[in-house]
Design an enzyme around this catalytic site. Structure first.
Site, PDB file in Angstrom:
ATOM      1  N   LYS A  31      56.394  -3.110  62.199  1.00 58.81           N
ATOM      2  CA  LYS A  31      55.957  -4.508  62.433  1.00 58.81           C
ATOM      3  C   LYS A  31      55.578  -4.778  60.895  1.00 58.81           C
ATOM      4  CE  LYS A  31      52.802  -8.003  63.907  1.00 58.81           C
ATOM      5  NZ  LYS A  31      51.725  -8.317  64.990  1.00 58.81           N
TER       6      LYS A  31
ATOM      7  N   GLU B  33      52.611   6.306  57.719  1.00 60.17           N
ATOM      8  CA  GLU B  33      53.228   7.499  58.326  1.00 60.17           C
ATOM      9  C   GLU B  33      54.824   6.960  58.394  1.00 60.17           C
ATOM     10  OE1 GLU B  33      50.497   5.826  59.182  1.00 60.17           O
ATOM     11  OE2 GLU B  33      48.979   7.175  60.164  1.00 60.17           O
TER      12      GLU B  33
ATOM     13  N   GLY C  31      51.709  -5.350  68.177  1.00 60.00           N
ATOM     14  CA  GLY C  31      52.437  -4.136  68.011  1.00 60.00           C
ATOM     15  C   GLY C  31      52.486  -3.520  69.311  1.00 60.00           C
ATOM     16  N   ARG C  32      51.146  -3.384  70.226  1.00 58.23           N
ATOM     17  CA  ARG C  32      51.238  -2.741  71.208  1.00 58.23           C
ATOM     18  C   ARG C  32      51.798  -3.583  72.416  1.00 58.23           C
ATOM     19  NH1 ARG C  32      46.414  -3.834  69.123  1.00 58.23           N
ATOM     20  NH2 ARG C  32      45.109  -5.423  70.147  1.00 58.23           N
TER      21      ARG C  32
ATOM     22  N   GLU D  72      43.299   0.004  72.314  1.00 58.17           N
ATOM     23  CA  GLU D  72      43.404  -0.538  71.050  1.00 58.17           C
ATOM     24  C   GLU D  72      43.103  -2.219  71.490  1.00 58.17           C
ATOM     25  OE1 GLU D  72      46.989  -1.119  68.350  1.00 58.17           O
ATOM     26  OE2 GLU D  72      46.007   0.487  67.635  1.00 58.17           O
TER      27      GLU D  72
ATOM     28  N   HIS E 172      46.545  20.358  89.349  1.00 60.27           N
ATOM     29  CA  HIS E 172      46.495  21.714  89.125  1.00 60.27           C
ATOM     30  C   HIS E 172      45.622  21.890  87.874  1.00 60.27           C
ATOM     31  CE1 HIS E 172      48.895  23.373  92.538  1.00 60.27           C
ATOM     32  NE2 HIS E 172      49.335  22.233  92.290  1.00 60.27           N
TER      33      HIS E 172
ATOM     34  N   LYS F  63      42.429   4.407  57.860  1.00 59.43           N
ATOM     35  CA  LYS F  63      43.568   4.485  56.974  1.00 59.43           C
ATOM     36  C   LYS F  63      43.042   4.390  55.239  1.00 59.43           C
ATOM     37  CE  LYS F  63      46.479   1.502  59.806  1.00 59.43           C
ATOM     38  NZ  LYS F  63      47.016  -0.010  60.009  1.00 59.43           N
TER      39      LYS F  63
HETATM   40  O1  F6P Z   1      47.405   1.558  64.728  1.00 62.24           O
HETATM   41  C1  F6P Z   1      47.252   0.308  64.117  1.00 62.24           C
HETATM   42  C2  F6P Z   1      48.649  -0.252  64.172  1.00 62.24           C
HETATM   43  O2  F6P Z   1      48.405  -1.539  63.669  1.00 62.24           O
HETATM   44  C3  F6P Z   1      49.134  -0.541  65.640  1.00 62.24           C
HETATM   45  O3  F6P Z   1      48.629  -1.720  66.210  1.00 62.24           O
HETATM   46  C4  F6P Z   1      50.637  -0.836  65.340  1.00 62.24           C
HETATM   47  O4  F6P Z   1      51.383  -0.570  66.748  1.00 62.24           O
HETATM   48  C5  F6P Z   1      50.649   0.468  64.419  1.00 62.24           C
HETATM   49  O5  F6P Z   1      49.647   0.696  63.689  1.00 62.24           O
HETATM   50  C6  F6P Z   1      52.157   0.377  63.579  1.00 62.24           C
HETATM   51  O6  F6P Z   1      52.297  -0.528  62.993  1.00 62.24           O
HETATM   52  P1  F6P Z   1      53.707  -1.022  62.465  1.00 62.24           P
HETATM   53  O7  F6P Z   1      54.487  -1.473  63.478  1.00 62.24           O
HETATM   54  O8  F6P Z   1      53.212  -2.175  61.493  1.00 62.24           O
HETATM   55  O9  F6P Z   1      53.827   0.166  61.623  1.00 62.24           O
END
Ligand code: F6P
Length: 550
Positions: A211, A217, A273-274, A359, A390, A514
């Protein structure tokens, strides 16, 4: 509204009435509740779309449900819901509208943000996704060397990974089986390494899903993926255009990364995002299942959106599920909620719901910034039910904790299985029904003793029961049913956040880690001094450097 003008949740008459009612119910047992009312199972069964929900195995009476609905009314859940659907900026700490429901609205709908109807843009992106999907699936879209795309690797994390990865697994039976789909999220290089090691770069498309397009990452993995591609193809930067597309709200950062914005699929800051996998973030899923199936899924979401928006409180299923969670979390001391699908295809369902729920509702200040004095979101967890039986079901059955659970199952296997495997489906579902029964009704000491069990073993073999479950049953796990299920949980989470008076749409709690990771990294790589590093972390960093021979 400021802190003075809003009555604190746990001081409202509705809250107090529920607390009193909880005391009055005491340790009432589901055995009694069922014995007292032969019509209970029918009365406490509801349907929405293709989902059939039995909530009779909950520690509730008509009075409990009435009082819970009154709590929802006093918290004005319906008012906040309507404000969300209207596109108001209910995510106050980020000053954003919350409009994932617009992502699945029909083209004729009008939903405005700041006076602009967002629905045409949603459908324009869907069409662009569909055209791209058709070109890739038909082989018309070729890689840099002229080979057709056979592998799709989605690179994203959190909401830019969990939704498509979960839905891809859930809908595997509907996917293009001649293509390979992989999902890379972890900044641990092993994730990307394992995802690409057996792939032909010339046949591989990377979808960089972010987003913000700033998530470390994702950008790190995307950079490594680009290096891998160019090395494997022995090609220059011009190869990137045929092998990388981006899903983002941030065109500038996409261009900075070197992806042509013509190959960018857009979404908007009013999609959290979620809550985003039915936006452009679902491109990998659309490539897997095709545009028509994707639209069937959106229609499933929309069906439940409309139900949530319009159904009266007595029949409103997401409202009901949200209230049941409040009942256990706030009046029974339950700390967690288990999601137990009896479907191998839903193996990633609980992981997806963890972000959606935790979240969203893992908050400890209310919308006015005041500390809350009531419990908020539960720990959500689970795996496919039969495997759980199990492993951890022992604790649910005979441990000391109250763990409300959702048991989710389907009448038919969706895949064209061999006859022997089709027969296994009855065994799978027999387990679901048996667990619901055992959890609710248990086995009394008298019943155990009557089986001739020696007296000293009776306490060990007794099942107290009274463990609440909702059973969700549908005919098949189709794209539409998946959409219905996800929308159901989205709105359940919404209801709970509204009652707890928290902002369910921000996620400030992920920021500190972060920032600190960025600060600590140079200490690992260069031995740089990190001002203010605590003694424990400094010791660990020193040990790490020693182990790395630095
Ligand atoms: O974990 C924090 C967060 O901002 C989430 O809300 C989001 O889904 C994820 O990181 C990834 O963010 P992006 O889509 O901006 O890479």
């Amino acid at each position: 509204m400021n802190a003075e003008s809003r009555t604190r949740l746990d001081r409202t008459p509705e809250w107090n009435a529920l607390a009193k009612h909880r005391d009055e119910l005491g340790e009432v047992h589901l055995r009694e509740l069922f014995a007292d009312d032969p019509g209970r199972a029918d009365k406490y069964t509801v349907s929405v779309g293709d989902l059939h929900l039995d909530y009779s195995k909950h520690l509730v009476t008509d009075e409990t449900l009435r009082l819970l609905r009154e709590l929802a009314a006093s918290a004005d859940v319906a008012g906040l819901r309507d404000a969300m659907f209207r596109g108001e900026r209910i995510n106050t700490t980020e000053d954003r509208a919350v409009l994932h429901t617009a992502l699945r609205a029909p083209e004729s709908a009008v939903i405005e943000v700041d006076g602009e109807n967002v629905v045409p843009a949603v459908h324009a992106v869907l069409r662009k996704m569909q055209i791209f999907t058709d070109r890739v699936r038909s082989g018309e879209w070729k890689g840099h060397t002229g080979k057709r795309i056979k592998n799709v690797v989605n690179i994203g994390i959190g909401g830019s990974d969990l939704g498509p990865a979960m839905a891809y697994e859930a809908l595997r039976a509907f996917t293009a089986r001649d293509m390979t789909f992989r999902f890379v999220s972890n900044v641990d290089g092993a994730d990307l390494h394992e995802a690409v090691r057996d792939l032909d770069a010339a046949e591989t498309l990377f979808i960089v899903a972010s987003k913000t397009f700033t998530t470390i990452e994702t950008i790190t993995n995307a950079t490594s993926a680009r290096n891998w591609l160019l090395t494997e193809l022995r090609a220059g930067e011009d190869a990137v255009a045929k092998h990388f597309v981006a899903l983002s709200t941030n065109a500038e950062k996409v261009a900075d990364f070197g992806i042509d914005t013509a190959n960018m699929f857009e979404f908007w800051d009013w999609v959290g995002g979620r809550y985003s996998y039915d936006s452009a973030i679902g491109l990998s899923l659309m490539l897997a299942i095709g545009g028509d199936r994707f639209r069937e899924m959106l229609a499933g979401f929309h069906l439940v959106d409309e139900h949530f928006r319009c159904a009266p409180p007595e029949e409103n299923v997401p409202l009901l599920l949200g209230l049941l969670g409040v009942w256990y979390g706030n009046f029974h001391g339950a700390q967690s909620h288990a999601v137990l699908p009896y479907s191998h295809y839903l193996s990633k369902f609980a992981a997806y719901l963890q972000q959606l729920d935790m979240e969203s509702n893992g908050k400890s200040v209310d919308r006015d910034g005041q500390p809350v004095s009531w419990e908020t979101g539960p720990v959500v967890w689970g795996t496919p039910g039969t495997n759980g039986q199990h492993a951890y079901y022992q604790l649910i059955h005979q441990g000391t904790k109250l763990i409300p659970a959702d048991l989710i199952g389907f009448a038919r296997p969706v895949e064209d299985l061999q006859p022997g495997l089709v027969a296994q489906h009855d065994l799978l579902m027999a387990n679901l029904f048996a667990q619901g029964q055992a959890l609710a009704f248990g086995k009394t000491p008298e019943e155990v003793a009557a089986e001739g069990v020696p007296a000293e073993l009776v306490p060990h073999k007794t099942f107290k029961g009274n463990h609440p479950t909702t059973t969700i049953l549908a005919s098949e796990l189709t794209p539409s049913v998946l959409g219905q299920l996800i929308a159901l949980y989205e709105h359940k989470v919404f209801v709970q956040g509204a009652i707890w008076n928290i902002d369910s749409f921000d996620q400030w709690g992920v920021e500190l880690g972060k920032v600190l990771a960025k600060r600590v990294e140079p200490a690992l790589t260069e031995g740089a001094d990190v001002p203010g590093l605590d003694a424990s972390t400094a010791g660990l960093v020193a040990r790490y450097r020693e182990l790395r021979g630095r």
